[in-house]
Design a protein around this motif. Structure first.
Motif, short mmCIF file in Angstrom:
data_model
loop_
_atom_site.label_atom_id
_atom_site.label_comp_id
_atom_site.label_asym_id
_atom_site.label_seq_id
_atom_site.Cartn_x
_atom_site.Cartn_y
_atom_site.Cartn_z
N SER A 282 -6.97 4.27 -11.10
CA SER A 282 -6.99 2.79 -11.54
C SER A 282 -7.36 1.96 -10.50
O SER A 282 -7.48 2.11 -9.18
CB SER A 282 -5.72 2.40 -12.01
OG SER A 282 -4.76 2.58 -10.94
N ALA A 283 -7.67 0.51 -10.95
CA ALA A 283 -7.61 -0.45 -9.92
C ALA A 283 -6.54 -0.44 -8.68
O ALA A 283 -6.57 -0.70 -7.74
CB ALA A 283 -7.83 -1.91 -10.53
N HIS A 284 -5.16 -0.34 -9.42
CA HIS A 284 -3.86 -0.37 -8.68
C HIS A 284 -3.87 0.59 -7.68
O HIS A 284 -3.57 0.62 -6.34
CB HIS A 284 -2.60 -0.24 -9.37
CG HIS A 284 -1.72 -0.76 -8.88
ND1 HIS A 284 -0.43 0.19 -8.49
CD2 HIS A 284 -1.12 -1.57 -7.96
CE1 HIS A 284 0.33 -0.06 -7.65
NE2 HIS A 284 0.10 -1.42 -7.60
N ASP A 285 -4.55 1.93 -7.82
CA ASP A 285 -4.73 2.90 -6.87
C ASP A 285 -5.55 2.59 -5.81
O ASP A 285 -5.25 2.98 -4.53
CB ASP A 285 -5.27 4.28 -7.69
CG ASP A 285 -4.31 4.94 -8.76
OD1 ASP A 285 -3.02 4.83 -8.59
OD2 ASP A 285 -4.90 5.51 -9.64
N VAL A 286 -6.72 2.07 -6.00
CA VAL A 286 -7.65 1.68 -4.98
C VAL A 286 -6.81 0.72 -4.23
O VAL A 286 -6.94 0.61 -2.81
CB VAL A 286 -8.89 0.83 -5.92
CG1 VAL A 286 -9.69 0.39 -4.47
CG2 VAL A 286 -9.50 1.96 -6.67
N HIS A 287 -6.15 -0.28 -4.83
CA HIS A 287 -5.19 -1.36 -3.80
C HIS A 287 -4.44 -0.53 -3.11
O HIS A 287 -4.42 -0.92 -1.83
CB HIS A 287 -4.69 -2.20 -4.87
CG HIS A 287 -3.46 -3.00 -4.32
ND1 HIS A 287 -3.68 -3.78 -3.02
CD2 HIS A 287 -2.27 -2.76 -4.45
CE1 HIS A 287 -2.52 -4.18 -2.71
NE2 HIS A 287 -1.67 -3.80 -3.77
N LEU A 288 -3.79 0.28 -3.43
CA LEU A 288 -2.85 1.09 -2.75
C LEU A 288 -3.54 1.89 -1.47
O LEU A 288 -2.97 1.80 -0.30
CB LEU A 288 -1.85 1.86 -3.32
CG LEU A 288 -0.97 1.20 -4.46
CD1 LEU A 288 -0.26 2.28 -5.19
CD2 LEU A 288 0.10 0.43 -3.52
N ALA A 289 -4.43 2.37 -1.83
CA ALA A 289 -5.39 3.28 -0.88
C ALA A 289 -5.89 2.25 0.22
O ALA A 289 -5.81 2.70 1.43
CB ALA A 289 -6.41 4.08 -1.60
#
Length: 483
Positions: A282-289
């Motif tokens: 998800s976009a949130h996964d990308v943000h956290l990475a």
């Protein structure tokens, strides 16, 4: 937790208001918008809109939730801590006069009854209308001393105390330019969580659309035993996770100044979504990475050692039929960020291979949270967990011994305006707990994903974090396979 099965069965056939009352009485243990026509000195006239349904307005005597009571208790325990969060909207156009803004906000409060309420009562406390509510005590103004005074004025709004007894405040920040200003909204966390605050944004500045939050579908009674088991298992898992680091005492990274600062960055929202889709996340996964990559580079530049970084992720646990503008319905989940992933470039954010490994690590950790069963279990936990375990868990998971970053994200709106002026950007203001490095918020507004870092002004090289995050997103974009 032992009352969960019985409460869940009765909730299926009761109205939402009755369910909240039933959940509270079953407790056996005590314990992070409508487009206006104008902003004039006279109250604006609500435009007729045949497409817009009437907003749901809860009972004027609304029971507090166990998460509300947990934050109220933490406020009493630690009066030295600022238990508030919020957001900033940046607007293009001439700012309104303070009396006009007060009249506008007062007009909009008709659909936001929490904002004119206060908590009364003891063990079975309720939100009740505040007979002494005064809009002048809630809406304020900060005037910058020209263009050079903008940062100082904005940070004055971030650090200003609430009026005595006030649960929220709005600050009009202007004076640096004739055609730009900002509106800063802050609230005590006992009053709202991030999802409720986002709905406040949409009620004040957007078009009143509901959030794009994922919620579990309605379940049948036959699934109650499975839900009980899932909720108990999840509670055990997360509570055990906070105990595992009880002896950990993090070293102080810096001597706090007591003054908050805000730093911002942004990338196109489609960039995050495209990277996430290419890897099945998800976009949130990308943000956290990207956050993990930014922290790795920040550690190398600042000289601050980061043996471990765990972010606390607030998760909205409202039911599909539950009003979004009222109180707290969130659950906090700790997630260790892969900041120690091997990097070839100590001055960069980690290189392409390291960046993708970070993303894969985050996706593996968040995969269950995206699933229907875990979301249902979290919803059940928040709905039925008694007050004292709720407070104990929140105090533990917010402790610097367990987590050291608050990381939240929120879809805000497609567009927003105040009179003839348009919202051009947003920034979330996450809760910042003493001992944490910072709070980071990701807001989706229009075509942009906007990141905001809120930290004590003494944080070394804190101003570099948004740029490092943007670079980390860029590395992921370069190395992720095309969709």
């Amino acid at each position: 937790m032992p009352d969960l099965e019985q409460s869940a069965e009765s909730a299926e056939s009761a109205e939402s208001a009755e369910s909240a009352e039933s959940a509270e009485s079953a407790e056996s243990v005590q314990p992070e918008p409508v487009q206006p026509d104008s902003v004039q000195s006279e109250p604006p006239v609500e435009p007729a809109s045949p497409e817009r349904s009437a907003p749901f307005i809860p009972s004027p005597r609304h029971p507090t939730h166990s998460v509300d009571r947990a934050f109220l208790s933490m406020e009493r325990r630690r009066p030295d801590v600022r238990w508030d969060a919020g957001g900033v909207a940046y607007l293009s156009g001439p700012p309104p006069a303070l009396p006009d803004l007060r009249a506008y906000v007062a007009f909009r409060l008709g659909g936001l009854p929490l904002h004119t309420s206060r908590v009364e009562g003891g063990r079975r406390s309720r939100w009740q209308p505040d007979a002494e509510f005064d809009i002048d005590r809630h809406v304020h103004e900060v005037v910058a001393d020209g263009a050079a005074g903008w940062d100082s004025a904005l940070h004055t709004a971030l650090n200003a105390p609430f009026a005595s007894g006030a649960l929220w405040g709005v600050w009009l920040v202007h004076g640096h330019r004739p055609d730009a200003y900002a509106v800063c909204y802050r609230f005590r966390h006992a009053c709202q969580d991030g999802s409720a605050a986002a709905m406040t944004f949409r009620a004040m500045l957007g078009e009143g659309e509901p959030s794009a939050r994922p919620v579990p579908g309605r379940s049948r009674r036959a699934g109650v035993p499975r839900r009980v088991g899932a909720a108990v298992g999840l509670a055990t898992k997360f509570m055990a996770g906070t105990l595992a680091v009880r002896g950990h005492r993090p070293d102080a990274v810096f001597a706090p100044s007591g003054e908050r600062r805000l730093w911002r960055g942004r990338v196109p929202a489609d960039t995050l979504r495209r990277i996430g889709a290419a890897r099945g996340g998800s976009a949130h996964d990308v943000h956290l990475a990207a956050l993990a990559g930014a922290l790795s580079a920040w550690s190398a530049r600042s000289g601050v050692s980061l043996p471990r970084v765990t972010a606390v992720l607030p998760i909205d646990a409202r039911r599909p039929d539950e009003d979004q503008t009222w109180g707290n319905r969130c659950f906090a989940v700790p997630l260790e960020l892969p900041v120690r992933t091997v990097t070839k470039d100590p001055e960069g954010t980690g290189g392409g291979e390291a960046a993708l490994r970070r993303l894969d690590h985050v996706m593996a950790e968040t995969r269950k949270l995206r699933g229907e069963s875990w979301r249902q279990a979290i919803q059940d936990l928040v709905r039925f967990m008694p007050g004292r375990p709720t407070e104990w868990y929140l105090r533990r998971v917010l402790s610097p011994r367990v987590t050291n970053v608050m990381a939240t994200s929120m879809p805000l709106a497609e567009k927003g305006s105040l009179g003839e002026t348009q919202v051009t950007g947003t920034a979330l203001l996450p809760l910042v707990v003493p001992g944490h490095l910072f709070g980071v918020g990701l807001s989706f507004f229009g075509d942009w994903a906007e990141v905001s870092f809120v930290a004590d002004g003494a944080l070394p090289l804190g101003e570099s974090l948004p740029e490092l995050w943007e670079r980390a997103v860029g590395e992921l974009e370069e190395n992720a396979p095309p969709v």
